[in-house]
Design an enzyme around this catalytic site. Structure first.
Site, PDB file in Angstrom:
ATOM      1  N   CYS A   6      72.518  17.489  58.013  1.00 56.91           N
ATOM      2  CA  CYS A   6      72.352  18.340  56.826  1.00 56.91           C
ATOM      3  C   CYS A   6      71.102  17.886  56.065  1.00 56.91           C
ATOM      4  O   CYS A   6      70.468  16.896  56.432  1.00 56.91           O
ATOM      5  CB  CYS A   6      73.599  18.271  55.939  1.00 56.91           C
ATOM      6  SG  CYS A   6      73.779  16.756  54.966  1.00 56.91           S
ATOM      7  N   CYS A  18      70.096  12.353  56.848  1.00 58.07           N
ATOM      8  CA  CYS A  18      71.289  12.776  57.574  1.00 58.07           C
ATOM      9  C   CYS A  18      70.869  13.581  58.795  1.00 58.07           C
ATOM     10  O   CYS A  18      69.986  14.439  58.713  1.00 58.07           O
ATOM     11  CB  CYS A  18      72.189  13.625  56.674  1.00 58.07           C
ATOM     12  SG  CYS A  18      73.589  14.357  57.563  1.00 58.07           S
ATOM     13  N   CYS A  68      78.429  15.854  55.047  1.00 55.32           N
ATOM     14  CA  CYS A  68      78.842  16.599  56.245  1.00 55.32           C
ATOM     15  C   CYS A  68      79.484  15.732  57.320  1.00 55.32           C
ATOM     16  O   CYS A  68      79.997  16.266  58.310  1.00 55.32           O
ATOM     17  CB  CYS A  68      77.649  17.356  56.832  1.00 55.32           C
ATOM     18  SG  CYS A  68      76.425  16.272  57.634  1.00 55.32           S
ATOM     19  N   ASP A  86      93.047  -9.511  49.556  1.00 53.90           N
ATOM     20  CA  ASP A  86      92.738  -9.426  50.983  1.00 53.90           C
ATOM     21  C   ASP A  86      91.427 -10.166  51.259  1.00 53.90           C
ATOM     22  O   ASP A  86      90.388  -9.848  50.674  1.00 53.90           O
ATOM     23  CB  ASP A  86      92.614  -7.951  51.367  1.00 53.90           C
ATOM     24  CG  ASP A  86      92.338  -7.743  52.846  1.00 53.90           C
ATOM     25  OD1 ASP A  86      92.288  -8.742  53.598  1.00 53.90           O
ATOM     26  OD2 ASP A  86      92.172  -6.584  53.246  1.00 53.90           O
ATOM     27  N   CYS A 139      77.230  10.368  56.636  1.00 53.74           N
ATOM     28  CA  CYS A 139      76.841  11.229  55.521  1.00 53.74           C
ATOM     29  C   CYS A 139      78.073  11.659  54.723  1.00 53.74           C
ATOM     30  O   CYS A 139      79.030  12.184  55.293  1.00 53.74           O
ATOM     31  CB  CYS A 139      76.112  12.459  56.057  1.00 53.74           C
ATOM     32  SG  CYS A 139      75.727  13.694  54.780  1.00 53.74           S
TER      33      CYS A 139
END
Length: 413
Positions: free
Chosen positions: A221, A218, A205, A337, A202
């Site tokens: 939260c 989540c 949070c 990369d 999340c």
């Protein structure tokens, strides 16, 4: 416009035309670059008086922009950066070239969204998705979500069309609790999201994102998937009234039906009814060369662009069960990369003839060997065509590899 802006716009168009005439490209960058050197405020001047939609996200920007421009064309002429030049130079060149159109739909690189919002004052913004892309020089996904969120807080009046299936996009589009949340207008669409590897945590949070079917929430939260107003269902799209619209595209894959749903949702923010717009989506056949089909020596060659793990997953879904050429470079536009190859599951290619080429073909060879996918290395595109039987040849390539193959096809022409 002020005299300086008029001069800059004229020079921009001329430079772009000269670039095209000289065979140096489509002019969509150099024209805008010169124009902005003459007048740094040129993009704002060109945007003034137009009703503008911006389209941003990691994947699908170019296609969604093209479909949105087609849908919005119901109302009148639409300026757009159709070649995918998605930074301010490209936007400036596109608007200068188009003249005084009442509408514009602009694809925007996700890093430049704050700058382009400030310059163009758009009526609506479409937020598609956020995933890893060119991490040798780009922001982490959570940092990009934070950038979007902070930017949108400063512009509460802009209408936002956002992907309900991506936790990062939902968090970015949802303002903090308070008066701003009541003012913000967000229209949610659901096109399905098969790539979840960049949204397990999340952004609010730090707790885990839990999933059940299409739903997500989540664990720590209140952040959770909002109820979408526009939904992909079967071969069509459900609008906010519950009406279903069949979408008949000339572009492959379910992901493009999702892009079409987004286009319809954005066009609706300008007052376009989906019943009027949906038929126009079928006129889009190729997007900056992507999905283009070319016949060479009895082979029907289709070009698919894939630039990061999420887009490779969708490319495998679009590709037919046919011989497939994979081409990988690691030049500056691609990102240097190539470790992201190990985030792609190449198992869907088992059982078909696979050929590999490009500057970093050996990196790809190691990845395919780990994934137990047999392959044949070819040094040129012409060699690849000769190595497969007559019929379909799917080509999946990243940015510069894609352009190399397009240039090779043009030389044959």
């Amino acid at each position: 416009m002020p005299l300086r802006a008029k001069v800059a716009s004229s020079v921009s168009r001329t430079a772009a035309a000269l670039s095209r005439a000289a065979g140096k490209g489509d002019g969509s960058v150099i024209g805008g670059w010169i124009g902005l050197k003459i007048d740094p405020e040129l993009l704002a001047h060109l945007a003034n008086g137009r009703s503008i939609a911006l389209v941003s996200g990691t994947n699908g920007k170019t296609t969604t922009t093209r479909l949105t421009a087609a849908a919005l064309g119901v109302l009148g002429p639409v300026a757009t950066n159709s070649f995918g030049a998605n930074m301010p130079t490209g936007h400036t060149s596109a608007l200068a070239k188009a003249g005084r159109t009442p509408f514009a739909v602009l694809e925007v690189d996700e890093h430049y969204l704050p700058q382009v919002i400030e310059a163009t004052e758009p009526h609506a913004i479409a937020l598609l998705n956020l995933s890893r892309d060119q991490l040798d020089r780009a922001k982490e996904v959570a940092m990009m979500a934070q950038l979007w969120r902070a930017t949108l807080i400063r512009y509460p009046a802009i209408r936002v069309v956002a992907n309900a299936d991506d936790p990062m996009v939902v968090w970015a589009a949802t303002p903090p609790a308070g008066p701003l949340r009541a003012e913000r207008v967000v229209t949610w669409f659901s096109a399905g999201q098969r790539w979840h590897d960049d949204s397990w945590v999340c952004p609010e949070c730090g707790s885990a994102i839990e999933r059940s079917g299409e739903d997500w929430w989540c664990a720590g939260c209140p952040l959770r998937r909002p109820r979408p107003q526009w939904v992909v269902e079967d071969e069509g799209v459900l609008d906010p009234t519950g009406a279903w619209h069949k979408v008949q595209l000339q572009l492959p894959g379910k992901v493009n039906i999702g892009n079409a749903a987004t286009a319809l949702a954005v066009a609706a923010e300008f007052g376009v009814r989906p019943t009027d717009a949906v038929s126009r989506l079928g006129t889009v056949t190729s997007v900056a060369g992507r999905y283009a089909q070319v016949v060479r020596d009895g082979r029907n060659i289709r070009l698919l662009l894939a630039k990061n793990p999420a887009s490779w997953l969708e490319a495998f879904d679009m590709a037919d069960e046919a011989p497939t050429l994979l081409s990988i470079n690691a030049r500056d536009p691609d990102g240097l990369d190539t470790s992201w190859l190990f985030d792609v599951d190449f198992a869907p290619l088992r059982g078909r003839q696979v050929l590999i080429t490009g500057d970093r073909a050996y990196d790809l060879a190691v990845r395919l060997d780990v994934n137990r996918v047999p392959f044949q290395h070819v040094r040129t595109f012409r060699e690849a065509v000769a190595a497969v039987p007559p019929g379909r040849l799917e080509v999946i390539a990243n940015y510069t590899a894609f352009q190399d193959i397009r240039a090779e096809l043009d030389r044959v022409n």
